[in-house]
Design a protein around this motif. Structure first.
Motif, PDB file in Angstrom:
ATOM      1  N   ALA A  67       0.950  -1.305  -0.174  1.00  0.00           N
ATOM      2  CA  ALA A  67       0.043  -0.010  -0.051  1.00  0.00           C
ATOM      3  C   ALA A  67       0.800   1.297   0.178  1.00  0.00           C
ATOM      4  O   ALA A  67       0.546   2.269  -0.753  1.00  0.00           O
ATOM      5  N   ALA A  68       2.126   1.269   0.869  1.00  0.00           N
ATOM      6  CA  ALA A  68       3.019   2.269   0.708  1.00  0.00           C
ATOM      7  C   ALA A  68       3.462   2.613  -0.783  1.00  0.00           C
ATOM      8  O   ALA A  68       3.519   3.731  -1.077  1.00  0.00           O
ATOM      9  N   ARG A  69       3.769   1.685  -1.552  1.00  0.00           N
ATOM     10  CA  ARG A  69       4.006   1.800  -2.953  1.00  0.00           C
ATOM     11  C   ARG A  69       2.967   2.576  -3.691  1.00  0.00           C
ATOM     12  O   ARG A  69       3.304   3.321  -4.462  1.00  0.00           O
ATOM     13  N   HIS A  70       1.935   2.015  -3.530  1.00  0.00           N
ATOM     14  CA  HIS A  70       0.729   2.675  -4.222  1.00  0.00           C
ATOM     15  C   HIS A  70       0.633   4.214  -4.089  1.00  0.00           C
ATOM     16  O   HIS A  70       0.277   4.949  -4.679  1.00  0.00           O
ATOM     17  N   ARG A  71       0.592   4.584  -2.821  1.00  0.00           N
ATOM     18  CA  ARG A  71       0.715   5.877  -2.403  1.00  0.00           C
ATOM     19  C   ARG A  71       1.729   6.821  -2.894  1.00  0.00           C
ATOM     20  O   ARG A  71       1.373   7.802  -3.543  1.00  0.00           O
ATOM     21  N   ILE A  72       2.802   6.244  -3.182  1.00  0.00           N
ATOM     22  CA  ILE A  72       3.881   6.962  -4.033  1.00  0.00           C
ATOM     23  C   ILE A  72       3.594   7.038  -5.430  1.00  0.00           C
ATOM     24  O   ILE A  72       3.624   7.961  -6.226  1.00  0.00           O
ATOM     25  N   TRP A  73       3.298   6.169  -6.030  1.00  0.00           N
ATOM     26  CA  TRP A  73       2.690   6.192  -7.479  1.00  0.00           C
ATOM     27  C   TRP A  73       1.227   7.077  -7.585  1.00  0.00           C
ATOM     28  O   TRP A  73       1.417   7.670  -8.770  1.00  0.00           O
ATOM     29  N   ALA A  74       0.431   6.914  -6.647  1.00  0.00           N
ATOM     30  CA  ALA A  74      -0.388   7.855  -6.901  1.00  0.00           C
ATOM     31  C   ALA A  74      -0.142   9.315  -6.725  1.00  0.00           C
ATOM     32  O   ALA A  74      -0.820  10.116  -7.412  1.00  0.00           O
ATOM     33  N   SER A  75       1.230   9.639  -6.016  1.00  0.00           N
ATOM     34  CA  SER A  75       1.487  10.784  -6.180  1.00  0.00           C
ATOM     35  C   SER A  75       2.288  11.332  -7.458  1.00  0.00           C
ATOM     36  O   SER A  75       2.948  12.343  -7.610  1.00  0.00           O
ATOM     37  N   GLY A  76       2.380  10.466  -8.310  1.00  0.00           N
ATOM     38  CA  GLY A  76       3.186  10.776  -9.450  1.00  0.00           C
ATOM     39  C   GLY A  76       4.645  10.249  -9.428  1.00  0.00           C
ATOM     40  O   GLY A  76       5.217  10.834 -10.506  1.00  0.00           O
ATOM     41  N   LEU A  77       4.871   9.923  -8.445  1.00  0.00           N
ATOM     42  CA  LEU A  77       6.483   9.501  -8.388  1.00  0.00           C
ATOM     43  C   LEU A  77       6.736   7.982  -8.446  1.00  0.00           C
ATOM     44  O   LEU A  77       5.888   7.174  -8.550  1.00  0.00           O
ATOM     45  N   GLY A  78       7.970   7.564  -8.609  1.00  0.00           N
ATOM     46  CA  GLY A  78       8.263   6.063  -9.221  1.00  0.00           C
ATOM     47  C   GLY A  78       8.764   5.643  -7.611  1.00  0.00           C
ATOM     48  O   GLY A  78       9.420   6.402  -6.779  1.00  0.00           O
ATOM     49  N   ALA A 114       7.013  16.376  -2.161  1.00  0.00           N
ATOM     50  CA  ALA A 114       7.815  16.208  -3.162  1.00  0.00           C
ATOM     51  C   ALA A 114       7.127  16.271  -4.339  1.00  0.00           C
ATOM     52  O   ALA A 114       7.505  16.654  -5.553  1.00  0.00           O
ATOM     53  N   SER A 115       5.864  15.737  -4.570  1.00  0.00           N
ATOM     54  CA  SER A 115       4.906  15.471  -5.716  1.00  0.00           C
ATOM     55  C   SER A 115       4.657  16.792  -6.211  1.00  0.00           C
ATOM     56  O   SER A 115       4.466  17.460  -7.020  1.00  0.00           O
ATOM     57  N   ALA A 116       4.414  17.896  -4.821  1.00  0.00           N
ATOM     58  CA  ALA A 116       3.961  19.136  -5.526  1.00  0.00           C
ATOM     59  C   ALA A 116       5.074  19.748  -5.978  1.00  0.00           C
ATOM     60  O   ALA A 116       4.810  20.568  -6.812  1.00  0.00           O
ATOM     61  N   ALA A 117       6.209  19.717  -5.393  1.00  0.00           N
ATOM     62  CA  ALA A 117       7.478  20.329  -5.753  1.00  0.00           C
ATOM     63  C   ALA A 117       7.870  20.086  -7.420  1.00  0.00           C
ATOM     64  O   ALA A 117       8.209  20.981  -8.293  1.00  0.00           O
ATOM     65  N   ILE A 118       7.810  18.788  -7.747  1.00  0.00           N
ATOM     66  CA  ILE A 118       7.891  18.137  -9.124  1.00  0.00           C
ATOM     67  C   ILE A 118       7.012  18.794 -10.029  1.00  0.00           C
ATOM     68  O   ILE A 118       7.165  19.236 -11.025  1.00  0.00           O
ATOM     69  N   GLN A 119       5.696  18.697  -9.593  1.00  0.00           N
ATOM     70  CA  GLN A 119       4.595  19.527 -10.369  1.00  0.00           C
ATOM     71  C   GLN A 119       4.927  20.987 -10.683  1.00  0.00           C
ATOM     72  O   GLN A 119       4.676  21.455 -11.887  1.00  0.00           O
ATOM     73  N   ALA A 120       5.361  21.463  -9.675  1.00  0.00           N
ATOM     74  CA  ALA A 120       5.802  23.051  -9.921  1.00  0.00           C
ATOM     75  C   ALA A 120       6.948  22.929 -10.817  1.00  0.00           C
ATOM     76  O   ALA A 120       6.963  24.035 -11.891  1.00  0.00           O
ATOM     77  N   LEU A 121       7.976  22.129 -10.950  1.00  0.00           N
ATOM     78  CA  LEU A 121       8.979  22.296 -11.721  1.00  0.00           C
ATOM     79  C   LEU A 121       8.509  21.892 -13.356  1.00  0.00           C
ATOM     80  O   LEU A 121       9.041  22.537 -14.151  1.00  0.00           O
ATOM     81  N   ASP A 122       7.524  21.111 -13.341  1.00  0.00           N
ATOM     82  CA  ASP A 122       6.981  20.751 -14.688  1.00  0.00           C
ATOM     83  C   ASP A 122       6.156  21.875 -15.194  1.00  0.00           C
ATOM     84  O   ASP A 122       6.159  22.164 -16.332  1.00  0.00           O
ATOM     85  N   ARG A 123       5.733  23.039 -14.161  1.00  0.00           N
ATOM     86  CA  ARG A 123       5.075  24.171 -14.843  1.00  0.00           C
ATOM     87  C   ARG A 123       6.118  25.314 -14.996  1.00  0.00           C
ATOM     88  O   ARG A 123       5.774  26.307 -15.096  1.00  0.00           O
ATOM     89  N   ASP A 124       7.349  24.838 -14.902  1.00  0.00           N
ATOM     90  CA  ASP A 124       8.375  25.921 -15.196  1.00  0.00           C
ATOM     91  C   ASP A 124       8.359  27.139 -14.062  1.00  0.00           C
ATOM     92  O   ASP A 124       8.572  28.039 -14.227  1.00  0.00           O
ATOM     93  N   ASP A 125       8.129  26.511 -12.715  1.00  0.00           N
ATOM     94  CA  ASP A 125       8.178  27.499 -11.444  1.00  0.00           C
ATOM     95  C   ASP A 125       9.098  26.891 -10.416  1.00  0.00           C
ATOM     96  O   ASP A 125       8.644  26.269  -9.413  1.00  0.00           O
ATOM     97  N   PRO A 126      10.302  27.278 -10.620  1.00  0.00           N
ATOM     98  CA  PRO A 126      11.278  26.641  -9.718  1.00  0.00           C
ATOM     99  C   PRO A 126      11.186  27.299  -8.457  1.00  0.00           C
ATOM    100  O   PRO A 126      11.553  26.410  -7.387  1.00  0.00           O
ATOM    101  N   SER A 127      10.957  28.433  -8.525  1.00  0.00           N
ATOM    102  CA  SER A 127      10.816  28.935  -6.897  1.00  0.00           C
ATOM    103  C   SER A 127       9.866  28.574  -6.213  1.00  0.00           C
ATOM    104  O   SER A 127      10.063  28.263  -4.982  1.00  0.00           O
TER     105      SER A 127
END
Length: 346
Positions: free
Chosen positions: A20-31, A243-256
């Motif tokens: 279940a812990a692995r599924h939570r990580i995948w659901a966050s868009g992470l590997g 971490a998922s929220a931060a990666i999504q921000a990077l995907d939006r080109d929002d490094p700050s």
């Protein structure tokens, strides 16, 4: 909770909670990076249990389209019974091949873990180059090489042939440069941001630097004008929503925004990974329990006793400050129960 997870006993795994812990990580868009040190590999979880963990986790990954890599090492070997010289290197190679066959056969990307057995039998940098060169030559697909520092595992001191980090780095780079097409990336866990950036710039084109620096990951992942590190971090098991929220921000080109999010988690990470760093896994499991992801605070090998009550209280406080307690009321209730049985509160 009723398993015989005591020092020296084989791990008795709660598979439902683990997967279940692995599924939570995948659901966050992470590997998921499976069967590595965060999963108590070589610290209560042996190769038999790790192999089952890889099999089950890769099957779960296929069921949901989750990305997964998994560690291949040599921990099926008895360090007290290793032959010396050429025979010892051959034994290490056979052990690596066995584990790599299982990992790649399961469909996971292989992470070639640092080997305690190789550290024990190698007598020079050339021995490391020979073993890793053979593994890369045989690899059917690019692998990730892991340089794990002695702060995480004292038995890996002197890896790559000596204690001088600069000289070890040159050996490491030579191995990568000889077969860059076989190396997806390198994971470096030395907790030295300046060294990591210099190594990242020296890697051949197309070879990634996966940071294992749980102290300085914010700046390393967001990067600068010269590039960035990808994240393959133990602390992400505890902070994956942020971490998922931060990666999504990077995907939006929002490094700050990404930097602000990750900066807010680093005090917690530094506490979890404080010396002796080997016991960081205790803090990860404690946070999992506080967040209701496992029924009890217990670890294979009895390692839930690896940190003090004041340390875990500080982990609780910093997790709350970082907004990483999914259900604050539940976490507070569990913290009170922990303090009660620890004799801190009546």
């Amino acid at each position: 909770m009723l398993g015989e997870n005591v020092p020296g006993a084989p791990a008795d795994v709660d598979w439902e909670a683990t997967l279940a812990a692995r599924h939570r990580i995948w659901a966050s868009g992470l590997g998921v990076a499976e069967a590595m040190d965060t999963a108590q590999r070589g610290a209560g979880v042996g190769w038999t249990q790790a192999a089952e963990l890889v099999r089950r986790s890769t099957a779960e990954a296929r069921s949901c389209g989750g990305a997964i890599a998994a560690g291949a090492g040599t921990d099926q070997l008895d360090l007290t019974a290793l032959p010396s010289g050429r025979a010892g290197l051959d034994v290490v190679l056979r052990a690596y091949r066995e584990q790599l066959a299982l990992v790649t056969g399961s469909g996971a990307v292989a992470i070639v873990m640092a080997s305690r057995a190789l550290a024990a039998v190698a007598r020079s940098a050339d021995d490391y180059a020979e073993v890793y060169g053979a593994l890369l030559a045989e690899a059917d697909a690019p692998v990730i090489l892991h340089w794990l520092g002695p702060m995480f595992d004292p038995l890996l001191a002197g890896y790559w042939g000596g204690s001088d980090v600069a000289a070890a780095t040159e050996v490491f780079l030579r191995i990568v440069r000889e077969r860059p097409e076989k190396v997806d990336g390198v994971k470096v866990s030395l907790l030295d941001a300046e060294h990591e950036v210099a190594l990242r710039r020296a890697l051949p084109p197309g070879v990634r630097l996966y940071t294992g620096d749980d102290f300085h990951y914010s700046g390393l992942v967001v990067g600068d004008d010269t590039g960035h590190s990808d994240a393959l971090l133990g602390i992400f098991a505890a902070i994956h929503p942020a971490a998922s929220a931060a990666i999504q921000a990077l995907d939006r080109d929002d490094p700050s925004t990404a930097r602000s999010i990750l900066d807010g988690t680093e005090p917690l990470a530094r506490a979890v990974f404080e010396r002796p760093t080997f016991h960081y896994k205790t803090g990860i499991a404690f946070l999992s329990w506080l967040n209701g992801h496992q029924p009890g605070f217990a670890m294979a090998g009895g390692l839930h006793a690896g940190r003090s009550v004041p340390h875990l209280a500080e982990v609780f406080r910093l997790a709350d400050r970082a907004g990483l307690l999914a259900d604050p009321d539940l976490a507070a209730a569990r913290m009170r129960s922990f303090l009660l049985v620890s004799g801190v509160v009546a």
